[in-house]
Design a protein around this motif. Sequence first.
Motif, PDB file in Angstrom:
ATOM      1  N   GLU A  91       0.663  -0.707  -0.168  1.00 13.90           N
ATOM      2  CA  GLU A  91      -0.242  -0.478   0.148  1.00 13.90           C
ATOM      3  C   GLU A  91       0.919   0.610   0.619  1.00 13.90           C
ATOM      4  N   LYS A  92       0.748   2.279  -0.484  1.00 14.71           N
ATOM      5  CA  LYS A  92       0.836   3.612  -0.654  1.00 14.71           C
ATOM      6  C   LYS A  92       0.049   4.377  -0.162  1.00 14.71           C
ATOM      7  N   LYS A  93       0.405   5.227   0.760  1.00 12.04           N
ATOM      8  CA  LYS A  93      -0.132   7.044   0.929  1.00 12.04           C
ATOM      9  C   LYS A  93       0.410   7.587   0.651  1.00 12.04           C
ATOM     10  N   THR A  94      -0.086   9.302   1.178  1.00  9.52           N
ATOM     11  CA  THR A  94       0.228  10.773   0.639  1.00  9.52           C
ATOM     12  C   THR A  94      -0.070  11.517   1.441  1.00  9.52           C
ATOM     13  N   SER A  95       0.312  12.581   1.645  1.00 12.84           N
ATOM     14  CA  SER A  95      -0.204  13.271   2.858  1.00 12.84           C
ATOM     15  C   SER A  95      -1.292  13.938   1.883  1.00 12.84           C
ATOM     16  N   GLY A  96      -0.619  14.457   0.053  1.00 14.29           N
ATOM     17  CA  GLY A  96      -1.291  15.106  -0.409  1.00 14.29           C
ATOM     18  C   GLY A  96      -2.550  14.113  -1.686  1.00 14.29           C
ATOM     19  N   GLN A  97      -2.576  13.887  -2.645  1.00 10.44           N
ATOM     20  CA  GLN A  97      -3.962  13.014  -3.478  1.00 10.44           C
ATOM     21  C   GLN A  97      -2.861  12.841  -4.726  1.00 10.44           C
ATOM     22  N   PHE A  98      -3.726  11.258  -4.512  1.00  5.15           N
ATOM     23  CA  PHE A  98      -2.574  10.213  -5.912  1.00  5.15           C
ATOM     24  C   PHE A  98      -4.060  10.879  -6.969  1.00  5.15           C
ATOM     25  N   LEU A  99      -3.666  11.030  -8.102  1.00  4.15           N
ATOM     26  CA  LEU A  99      -4.723  12.401  -8.791  1.00  4.15           C
ATOM     27  C   LEU A  99      -3.970  10.486 -10.246  1.00  4.15           C
ATOM     28  N   VAL A 100      -5.312   9.698 -10.366  1.00  6.04           N
ATOM     29  CA  VAL A 100      -5.206   8.138 -10.902  1.00  6.04           C
ATOM     30  C   VAL A 100      -5.414   8.232 -12.644  1.00  6.04           C
ATOM     31  N   ILE A 101      -5.041   8.218 -13.709  1.00  9.07           N
ATOM     32  CA  ILE A 101      -6.280   8.623 -15.302  1.00  9.07           C
ATOM     33  C   ILE A 101      -5.385   7.492 -16.048  1.00  9.07           C
ATOM     34  N   GLY A 102      -6.852   6.662 -16.219  1.00 10.54           N
ATOM     35  CA  GLY A 102      -7.047   5.928 -16.967  1.00 10.54           C
ATOM     36  C   GLY A 102      -7.015   6.278 -18.437  1.00 10.54           C
ATOM     37  N   LEU A 103      -5.831   6.075 -19.389  1.00  7.18           N
ATOM     38  CA  LEU A 103      -5.667   6.159 -20.874  1.00  7.18           C
ATOM     39  C   LEU A 103      -5.370   5.503 -21.937  1.00  7.18           C
ATOM     40  N   THR A 104      -6.182   5.536 -22.816  1.00 10.23           N
ATOM     41  CA  THR A 104      -5.996   4.770 -24.250  1.00 10.23           C
ATOM     42  C   THR A 104      -5.288   5.291 -24.690  1.00 10.23           C
ATOM     43  N   ILE A 105      -3.979   4.506 -25.754  1.00 12.10           N
ATOM     44  CA  ILE A 105      -2.902   5.425 -26.462  1.00 12.10           C
ATOM     45  C   ILE A 105      -3.525   4.504 -28.165  1.00 12.10           C
TER      46      ILE A 105
END
Length: 194
Positions: A91-105
């Motif tokens: 598990e990874k935690k942050t004091s900020g936030q993780f922006l997770v972007i699902g992308l197709t190329i």
Amino acid sequence: MKKGLKWAGIIVIGAVILGNLGDDEEQAAPEKKVEVEQEAVKSEAKPVKAKAVAKPVNKTYGVNDQVKVGKLTYVVNDVKMVDTLSNVLGEKKTSGQFLVIGLTILNGDKEERFVDSNMFKVNVGDTEYSADTELDLYANEDGMGFFLETINPNIEKSGNIVFELPKQVKNPMLEVSSGFGWAGGQSKEIQLTQ
């Protein structure tokens, strides 16, 4: 012999006269040239109406839009903000936030193209954030995401890219590139919020 000298003298005198006539024409020519130049200056003095130049309009792209940059076409499928990422690695935690972007190329080139998470940036105002390849391992089922992947011609690949951002970030824009390394150079932005 006297006749020969006589003709030679006539030829020399004729050449001198012709030479002087040529000098007179050359001296007269600059006067004509000056008149032509003065007319050109007079014609340039007329006021010229300025034409309005159209400024290029940057199109705003959003989630689910096809965004073509060079030979690659991008589609942002999904955007999530989370404070924890987890998978079999842990598990990874942050004091900020993780922006997770699902992308197709989609590779529209005639040869395979390398893609990498370093081709993506998130811009918030004039601040730039880079993707975190270690975090990509936690956000992708196969564990790799877009880390040094190749895409063959007319094939598309989907994955997630992760950025670690402060909590108070508003209006993030994803910057996508025309390619990895030398293939890059062009980019477009995709608005991630509605």
